[in-house]
Design a protein around this motif. Structure first.
Motif, PDB file in Angstrom:
ATOM      1  N   MET A 136      30.730  47.074  34.288  1.00 34.28           N
ATOM      2  CA  MET A 136      30.240  46.107  33.285  1.00 34.28           C
ATOM      3  C   MET A 136      31.128  44.862  33.185  1.00 34.28           C
ATOM      4  O   MET A 136      30.668  43.800  32.828  1.00 34.28           O
ATOM      5  N   ILE A 137      32.422  45.024  33.468  1.00 36.84           N
ATOM      6  CA  ILE A 137      33.345  43.894  33.431  1.00 36.84           C
ATOM      7  C   ILE A 137      34.174  43.885  34.708  1.00 36.84           C
ATOM      8  O   ILE A 137      34.717  44.919  35.110  1.00 36.84           O
ATOM      9  N   GLU A 138      34.250  42.736  35.342  1.00 35.12           N
ATOM     10  CA  GLU A 138      35.074  42.557  36.535  1.00 35.12           C
ATOM     11  C   GLU A 138      35.914  41.302  36.351  1.00 35.12           C
ATOM     12  O   GLU A 138      35.376  40.217  36.138  1.00 35.12           O
ATOM     13  N   VAL A 139      37.210  41.454  36.432  1.00 33.16           N
ATOM     14  CA  VAL A 139      38.129  40.327  36.311  1.00 33.16           C
ATOM     15  C   VAL A 139      39.001  40.299  37.554  1.00 33.16           C
ATOM     16  O   VAL A 139      39.601  41.316  37.920  1.00 33.16           O
ATOM     17  N   ARG A 140      39.068  39.145  38.202  1.00 32.75           N
ATOM     18  CA  ARG A 140      39.842  39.015  39.435  1.00 32.75           C
ATOM     19  C   ARG A 140      40.724  37.770  39.368  1.00 32.75           C
ATOM     20  O   ARG A 140      40.248  36.657  39.192  1.00 32.75           O
ATOM     21  N   ASP A 141      42.036  38.005  39.480  1.00 36.12           N
ATOM     22  CA  ASP A 141      43.019  36.918  39.595  1.00 36.12           C
ATOM     23  C   ASP A 141      42.855  35.868  38.500  1.00 36.12           C
ATOM     24  O   ASP A 141      42.951  34.662  38.742  1.00 36.12           O
ATOM     25  N   LEU A 142      42.630  36.331  37.291  1.00 37.72           N
ATOM     26  CA  LEU A 142      42.384  35.419  36.176  1.00 37.72           C
ATOM     27  C   LEU A 142      43.650  34.638  35.827  1.00 37.72           C
ATOM     28  O   LEU A 142      44.739  35.209  35.700  1.00 37.72           O
ATOM     29  N   ARG A 143      43.469  33.332  35.672  1.00 38.08           N
ATOM     30  CA  ARG A 143      44.588  32.465  35.299  1.00 38.08           C
ATOM     31  C   ARG A 143      44.103  31.464  34.264  1.00 38.08           C
ATOM     32  O   ARG A 143      43.048  30.855  34.415  1.00 38.08           O
ATOM     33  N   LYS A 144      44.884  31.313  33.195  1.00 31.12           N
ATOM     34  CA  LYS A 144      44.559  30.330  32.177  1.00 31.12           C
ATOM     35  C   LYS A 144      45.818  29.549  31.824  1.00 31.12           C
ATOM     36  O   LYS A 144      46.830  30.123  31.439  1.00 31.12           O
ATOM     37  N   GLU A 145      45.717  28.227  31.960  1.00 31.82           N
ATOM     38  CA  GLU A 145      46.848  27.346  31.710  1.00 31.82           C
ATOM     39  C   GLU A 145      46.464  26.334  30.641  1.00 31.82           C
ATOM     40  O   GLU A 145      45.364  25.777  30.657  1.00 31.82           O
ATOM     41  N   TYR A 146      47.369  26.124  29.683  1.00 31.47           N
ATOM     42  CA  TYR A 146      47.215  25.093  28.666  1.00 31.47           C
ATOM     43  C   TYR A 146      48.273  24.026  28.936  1.00 31.47           C
ATOM     44  O   TYR A 146      49.452  24.243  28.642  1.00 31.47           O
ATOM     45  N   GLY A 147      47.849  22.895  29.492  1.00 30.08           N
ATOM     46  CA  GLY A 147      48.845  21.897  29.857  1.00 30.08           C
ATOM     47  C   GLY A 147      49.765  22.479  30.913  1.00 30.08           C
ATOM     48  O   GLY A 147      49.329  22.924  31.969  1.00 30.08           O
ATOM     49  N   GLY A 163      47.133  35.796  36.971  1.00 31.46           N
ATOM     50  CA  GLY A 163      46.835  36.807  37.977  1.00 31.46           C
ATOM     51  C   GLY A 163      46.286  38.120  37.462  1.00 31.46           C
ATOM     52  O   GLY A 163      46.456  39.152  38.107  1.00 31.46           O
ATOM     53  N   SER A 164      45.591  38.128  36.334  1.00 36.93           N
ATOM     54  CA  SER A 164      45.071  39.381  35.782  1.00 36.93           C
ATOM     55  C   SER A 164      43.874  39.880  36.595  1.00 36.93           C
ATOM     56  O   SER A 164      42.940  39.118  36.862  1.00 36.93           O
ATOM     57  N   THR A 165      43.925  41.157  36.940  1.00 40.78           N
ATOM     58  CA  THR A 165      42.837  41.800  37.668  1.00 40.78           C
ATOM     59  C   THR A 165      42.580  43.167  37.058  1.00 40.78           C
ATOM     60  O   THR A 165      43.503  43.973  36.928  1.00 40.78           O
ATOM     61  N   PHE A 166      41.339  43.414  36.642  1.00 40.56           N
ATOM     62  CA  PHE A 166      40.970  44.733  36.133  1.00 40.56           C
ATOM     63  C   PHE A 166      39.454  44.818  36.066  1.00 40.56           C
ATOM     64  O   PHE A 166      38.742  43.815  36.168  1.00 40.56           O
ATOM     65  N   SER A 167      38.947  46.033  35.922  1.00 40.91           N
ATOM     66  CA  SER A 167      37.521  46.249  35.713  1.00 40.91           C
ATOM     67  C   SER A 167      37.340  47.288  34.619  1.00 40.91           C
ATOM     68  O   SER A 167      38.243  48.097  34.361  1.00 40.91           O
ATOM     69  N   VAL A 168      36.201  47.243  33.969  1.00 39.75           N
ATOM     70  CA  VAL A 168      35.887  48.188  32.895  1.00 39.75           C
ATOM     71  C   VAL A 168      34.486  48.728  33.145  1.00 39.75           C
ATOM     72  O   VAL A 168      33.547  47.958  33.370  1.00 39.75           O
ATOM     73  N   ASP A 169      34.351  50.041  33.113  1.00 34.42           N
ATOM     74  CA  ASP A 169      33.078  50.684  33.409  1.00 34.42           C
ATOM     75  C   ASP A 169      32.208  50.825  32.167  1.00 34.42           C
ATOM     76  O   ASP A 169      32.700  50.749  31.028  1.00 34.42           O
ATOM     77  N   GLU A 170      30.949  51.067  32.391  1.00 37.58           N
ATOM     78  CA  GLU A 170      30.014  51.302  31.293  1.00 37.58           C
ATOM     79  C   GLU A 170      30.454  52.507  30.466  1.00 37.58           C
ATOM     80  O   GLU A 170      30.819  53.550  31.008  1.00 37.58           O
ATOM     81  N   GLY A 171      30.441  52.360  29.148  1.00 35.52           N
ATOM     82  CA  GLY A 171      30.798  53.447  28.255  1.00 35.52           C
ATOM     83  C   GLY A 171      32.281  53.714  28.154  1.00 35.52           C
ATOM     84  O   GLY A 171      32.695  54.722  27.572  1.00 35.52           O
ATOM     85  N   GLU A 172      33.108  52.813  28.656  1.00 33.75           N
ATOM     86  CA  GLU A 172      34.555  52.997  28.649  1.00 33.75           C
ATOM     87  C   GLU A 172      35.186  52.177  27.533  1.00 33.75           C
ATOM     88  O   GLU A 172      34.729  51.090  27.195  1.00 33.75           O
ATOM     89  N   VAL A 173      36.252  52.714  26.951  1.00 29.22           N
ATOM     90  CA  VAL A 173      37.080  51.958  26.014  1.00 29.22           C
ATOM     91  C   VAL A 173      38.341  51.544  26.756  1.00 29.22           C
ATOM     92  O   VAL A 173      39.112  52.388  27.206  1.00 29.22           O
TER      93      VAL A 173
END
Length: 321
Positions: free
Chosen positions: A1-12, A19-29
Motif C-alpha cells: 500500500m505504501i512504497e517509499v524509495r530514496d526519499l529526500r526533503k530539503e528546506y533551503g 535517503g529514506s526507503t521503506f514499504s508498508v503492507d495492507e493491514g499493517e501498523v
C-alpha cells in the motif's frame, strides 16, 4: 500500500529527510519513531501529499503521494489538528463528508458508527466546549469519513490522559485489523511496541534501523543478566533489605566468572535474572549516536555475543522490503 524509495526533503540548505526507503503492507501498523527533529513529521506529511519531496519517490495506495486522487484513499491526522469550534461533531463530520462527496445516507451511518466505536457520546455539543480527548476523537473520525485504505497519524494520542490514550491506541490497532494500512509516529514507545508490526527508527533525517520489535532487539539490543550472590564480589552492590549482592553483566561467561568469584570468597550464586533489551533501550542507543548497523553488530561481537552472526541477518536499514 505504501512504497517509499530514496526519499529526500530539503528546506533551503537544511536536509530534513535523507535517503529514506521503506514499504508498508495492507493491514499493517508501521511506526516511525525518533527524537525531535529526526524527520518523522516531514516523512508523514510527504506521504499525505502535503509536502513535495526534493528527490526520491513516495507512492500511497497505488498513486504518487502528490497525486490529488490519492487523497480520496487517505486519512491524515496531524499532531496539531484545530477544529471548527463553533460546529458540533456531527455538523463538522458531515461537512468533511460533503467535501469527499460521500453520499449523505452513507455518511450518516459511517459517522455514527465511528463515533460509537470511539465512545463519543456528546455529538451536538459545540466542539469549543469539548475536552482535548473528545476533540481528538472527532479528528480521528474526520480521518475516517471517506473510508480510506491508508491512515497516516502523527502522534494520535499526544497530550491526552492515560485512559483516552489507551483507547485511541487500541482503536488504531483495530483499524489495522479491519484491513486498513496505518503509519503513525509516537513518543510513547510502550504504545509503539504494543501495536506496531514493524518500526522505523529515524535520527537526523535518516532511517537508522528498521524491522519488527523482535528483530530490532536481536540486532541492536543487549541482554542484561542480574546475578545475585551471597557474598560481595568485584562489581557487585548490596541489595537493600536482602542478604545478597547484585552484579549486572552482559554475557554468560561473565555470569560464570561471577559464580566462580563468589565461591572463591566462600559464598555461592543465589539467583540469576535475565532482562531482555527493551525497545526504549534500543531507541536510546541508536538516537544517542550508535546508529550505524555495522558498529552495533561489531560491538556485540567484541563482547563475545555468539548470536551476533545470527543478528546480522536482521533487516538492515537500506534493504529492499
Amino acid at each position: 500500500m505504501i512504497e517509499v524509495r530514496d526519499l529526500r526533503k530539503e528546506y533551503g540548505g537544511f536536509v530534513a529527510v535523507e535517503g529514506s526507503t521503506f514499504s508498508v503492507d495492507e493491514g499493517e501498523v508501521f511506526g516511525v519513531i525518533g527524537p525531535n527533529g529526526a524527520g518523522k513529521t516531514t516523512t508523514l506529511k510527504t506521504l499525505a501529499g502535503l509536502l513535495e519531496p526534493t528527490d526520491g519517490h513516495a507512492e500511497v495506495a497505488g498513486f504518487d503521494a502528490s497525486d490529488p486522487r490519492m487523497r480520496q484513499r487517505l486519512g491524515f491526522l496531524p499532531e496539531e489538528s484545530p477544529l471548527y469550534e463553533e460546529m458540533t461533531p456531527l455538523s463538522y463530520l458531515h461537512f468533511f463528508a460533503d467535501l469527499y462527496d460521500v453520499d449523505r445516507a452513507v455518511a450518516e451511518t459511517r459517522i455514527h458508527d465511528t463515533l460509537d466505536r470511539l465512545d463519543l457520546e456528546y455529538r451536538e455539543r459545540p466542539l469549543g466546549d469539548m475536552s482535548k480527548g473528545m476533540k481528538r476523537k472527532v479528528a480521528i473520525a474526520r480521518s475516517l469519513v471517506n473510508d480510506p485504505d491508508v491512515l497516516v497519524y502523527d502522534e494520535p494520542a499526544s497530550g491526552l490522559d492515560p485512559l483516552t490514550t489507551n483507547y485511541i491506541i487500541d482503536f488504531t490497532r483495530e483499524l489495522a485489523d479491519d484491513g486498513k494500512t496505518v503509519v503513525f509516529s509516537a513518543h510513547n514507545l510502550y504504545h509503539v511496541e504494543s501495536i506496531c508490526d514493524r518500526i522505523a527508527i529515524m535520527n537526523e533525517g535518516r532511517i537508522v534501523a528498521r524491522g519488527s520489535v523482535a528483530e530490532l532487539r536481536e540486532r541492536y539490543g543487549r541482554t542484561a543478566y542480574h546475578v545475585y550472590t551471597s557474598v560481595p564480589v568485584e562489581g557487585s552492590e548490596p541489595v537493600e533489605g536482602r542478604d545478597r549482592h547484585e552484579r549486572t553483566v552482559e554475557s554468560m561467561d561473565a555470569v560464570e566468572a561471577t559464580r566462580e568469584a563468589a565461591e572463591a570468597a566462600g559464598g555461592r550464586l543465589v539467583d540469576i535474572r535475565t532482562e531482555d533489551p527493551s525497545l526504549e533501550r534500543v531507541f536510546l542507543d541508536l538516537a544517542e549516536g550508535e546508529s550505524d548497523a555495522e558498529r552495533a553488530v561489531a560491538r556485540r561481537a567484541e563482547e563475545g555475543d555468539a548470536g551476533a552472526g545470527d543478528a546480522a541477518r536482521a533487516e538492515p536499514p537500506g534493504a529492499d522490503e
